[in-house]
Write a protein that holds these residues in place. Sequence first.
Motif, mmCIF file in Angstrom:
data_model
loop_
_atom_site.group_PDB
_atom_site.id
_atom_site.type_symbol
_atom_site.label_atom_id
_atom_site.label_comp_id
_atom_site.label_asym_id
_atom_site.label_seq_id
_atom_site.Cartn_x
_atom_site.Cartn_y
_atom_site.Cartn_z
ATOM 1 N N LEU A 126 0.875 -1.165 0.000
ATOM 2 C CA LEU A 126 0.000 0.000 0.000
ATOM 3 C C LEU A 126 0.913 1.216 0.000
ATOM 4 O O LEU A 126 1.645 1.447 0.961
ATOM 5 N N GLU A 127 0.890 1.950 -1.091
ATOM 6 C CA GLU A 127 1.790 3.091 -1.232
ATOM 7 C C GLU A 127 1.004 4.392 -1.331
ATOM 8 O O GLU A 127 -0.091 4.424 -1.882
ATOM 9 N N GLU A 128 1.627 5.431 -0.792
ATOM 10 C CA GLU A 128 1.061 6.765 -0.938
ATOM 11 C C GLU A 128 1.720 7.386 -2.159
ATOM 12 O O GLU A 128 2.944 7.518 -2.222
ATOM 13 N N ILE A 129 0.897 7.707 -3.152
ATOM 14 C CA ILE A 129 1.404 8.248 -4.405
ATOM 15 C C ILE A 129 0.730 9.584 -4.646
ATOM 16 O O ILE A 129 -0.496 9.646 -4.791
ATOM 17 N N GLY A 130 1.543 10.626 -4.678
ATOM 18 C CA GLY A 130 0.966 11.960 -4.858
ATOM 19 C C GLY A 130 -0.007 12.266 -3.744
ATOM 20 O O GLY A 130 0.332 12.263 -2.582
ATOM 21 N N GLU A 131 -1.238 12.466 -4.115
ATOM 22 C CA GLU A 131 -2.283 12.834 -3.154
ATOM 23 C C GLU A 131 -3.182 11.664 -2.791
ATOM 24 O O GLU A 131 -4.273 11.853 -2.264
ATOM 25 N N GLY A 132 -2.743 10.423 -3.092
ATOM 26 C CA GLY A 132 -3.625 9.302 -2.829
ATOM 27 C C GLY A 132 -2.897 8.028 -2.451
ATOM 28 O O GLY A 132 -1.670 7.996 -2.362
ATOM 29 N N PHE A 133 -3.673 6.981 -2.247
ATOM 30 C CA PHE A 133 -3.148 5.678 -1.849
ATOM 31 C C PHE A 133 -3.508 4.654 -2.914
ATOM 32 O O PHE A 133 -4.587 4.698 -3.498
#
Length: 71
Positions: free
Chosen positions: A56-63
């Motif tokens: 589960l990665e946080e990418i930019g403004e989301g997950f």
Amino acid sequence: AKRTIEAILFTSSTPISFEKIREVIDTIHSFKPRIIKQLIEELQEEYVLQQKAFRLEEIGEGFLLRTCEEF
């Protein structure tokens, strides 16, 4: 609530914003934003500890759930 967050994440191939996750969670559970953030962090740790094939990665403004690099 963690299972709800997982379900939300598995339904999307694009990053889901924290606000969208919170909006959905609020229809089922009444949690403060910091609790929701904590649940997301717990899921991130669980996937690593359980040696899942995804993260589960946080990418930019989301997950987003993503397959591990080695696969």
